[in-house]
Enzyme design. Structure first.
Site, short mmCIF file in Angstrom:
data_model
loop_
_atom_site.label_atom_id
_atom_site.label_comp_id
_atom_site.label_asym_id
_atom_site.label_seq_id
_atom_site.Cartn_x
_atom_site.Cartn_y
_atom_site.Cartn_z
N ARG A 83 9.31 2.24 -2.92
CA ARG A 83 9.10 0.79 -3.10
C ARG A 83 10.44 0.07 -3.19
NH1 ARG A 83 5.85 1.47 -6.61
NH2 ARG A 83 4.11 1.53 -5.16
N PHE A 127 3.87 5.01 -13.55
CA PHE A 127 2.41 5.01 -13.41
C PHE A 127 2.02 6.03 -12.34
CE2 PHE A 127 4.14 2.18 -10.28
CZ PHE A 127 3.34 2.33 -9.16
N ASP A 166 0.87 -1.16 0.00
CA ASP A 166 0.00 0.00 0.00
C ASP A 166 0.91 1.22 0.00
OD1 ASP A 166 -2.58 0.99 -0.15
OD2 ASP A 166 -2.63 1.47 1.97
P1 IMP Z 1 -2.08 1.80 -3.98
O1 IMP Z 1 -0.93 1.46 -3.11
O2 IMP Z 1 -2.14 0.88 -5.17
O3 IMP Z 1 -3.38 1.94 -3.24
O4 IMP Z 1 -1.73 3.21 -4.62
C1 IMP Z 1 -2.30 4.42 -4.22
C2 IMP Z 1 -2.19 5.43 -5.35
O5 IMP Z 1 -0.87 5.94 -5.38
C3 IMP Z 1 -2.49 4.88 -6.74
O6 IMP Z 1 -3.19 5.86 -7.47
C4 IMP Z 1 -1.14 4.65 -7.34
O7 IMP Z 1 -1.18 4.85 -8.74
C5 IMP Z 1 -0.29 5.73 -6.65
N1 IMP Z 1 1.06 5.21 -6.47
C6 IMP Z 1 1.47 4.19 -5.67
N2 IMP Z 1 2.79 3.97 -5.82
C7 IMP Z 1 3.21 4.87 -6.73
C8 IMP Z 1 4.46 5.10 -7.34
O8 IMP Z 1 5.48 4.43 -7.09
N3 IMP Z 1 4.50 6.09 -8.25
C9 IMP Z 1 3.41 6.84 -8.57
N4 IMP Z 1 2.21 6.67 -8.05
C10 IMP Z 1 2.10 5.68 -7.15
#
Ligand code: IMP
Length: 179
Positions: A166, A137, A63
């Protein structure tokens, strides 16, 4: 080679995991729905989700969120919703005329093998004034990591992994699983 299921429906995240983990694990992407609790902490989401996913172990989930200083850490845990509704352009609008562009990404990775383990990575940086780059992304086209003048979306996966929230969490996971 040890198996590891990456539970995500986000192809971008999966590419980053594959880039760093494929030398040490046989990784596969699994799209499995799990319950995401409403909370203001990324860690709580991950800990609860792991309980839902025991049948798919060994596995990892993550997350992540973008926390913007001038917006009191918004969108934070609401990052996915805000990406769907406002997108990168909406964030730039919210910051129009704002001098403080400071921000950070946070990532919590949950690993479920015999035990549960959580790894956290943080990447500090700033929000650009325009959308730049084709890679990655989510918020990558507006996030410039500290010490660089290009966005994550202007980097290839391996360079982003060297610096990113990450990537940092994955480094700890690799040290833990391979020690
Ligand atoms: P989740 O962890 O998938 O819930 O991500 C939450 C939001 O943050 C989503 O809209 C993802 O696209 C964005 N997000 C998560 N990690 C990254 C990243 O490494 N780069 C850009 N956006 C991110």
């Amino acid at each position: 080679m040890k198996k590891l299921n990456v539970i995500t429906s986000n192809q971008g995240k999966y590419e980053e995991y594959k880039d760093m983990l494929a030398d040490s694990f046989s990784v596969s992407m699994k799209k499995v729905h799990y319950h995401e609790i409403q909370t203001d902490r990324l860690k709580d989401v991950v800990v609860h989700a792991l309980d839902d996913l025991v049948d798919h172990a060994p596995l990892i989930i993550d997350d992540s969120g973008l926390f913007i200083d001038a917006l009191n850490d918004f969108p934070g845990v609401y990052s996915a919703y805000v990406m769907r509704t406002l997108g990168c352009g909406g964030i730039l609008k919210l910051l129009e005329g704002e001098k403080d562009r400071g921000a950070r990404f946070e990532c919590m990775i949950g690993l479920l093998e015999e035990d549960k383990k959580i790894f956290k990575g943080v990447c500090k940086g700033s929000i650009s004034h325009e959308i730049r780059g084709e890679h990655g992304f989510g918020y990558d086209p507006i996030f410039v990591p500290s010490g660089y003048d290009i966005t994550f979306a202007e980097m290839k996966t391996d360079q982003k992994n060297e610096l990113s929230h990450r990537g940092k969490a994955m480094k700890q996971l690799l040290e833990y699983t391979l020690s």
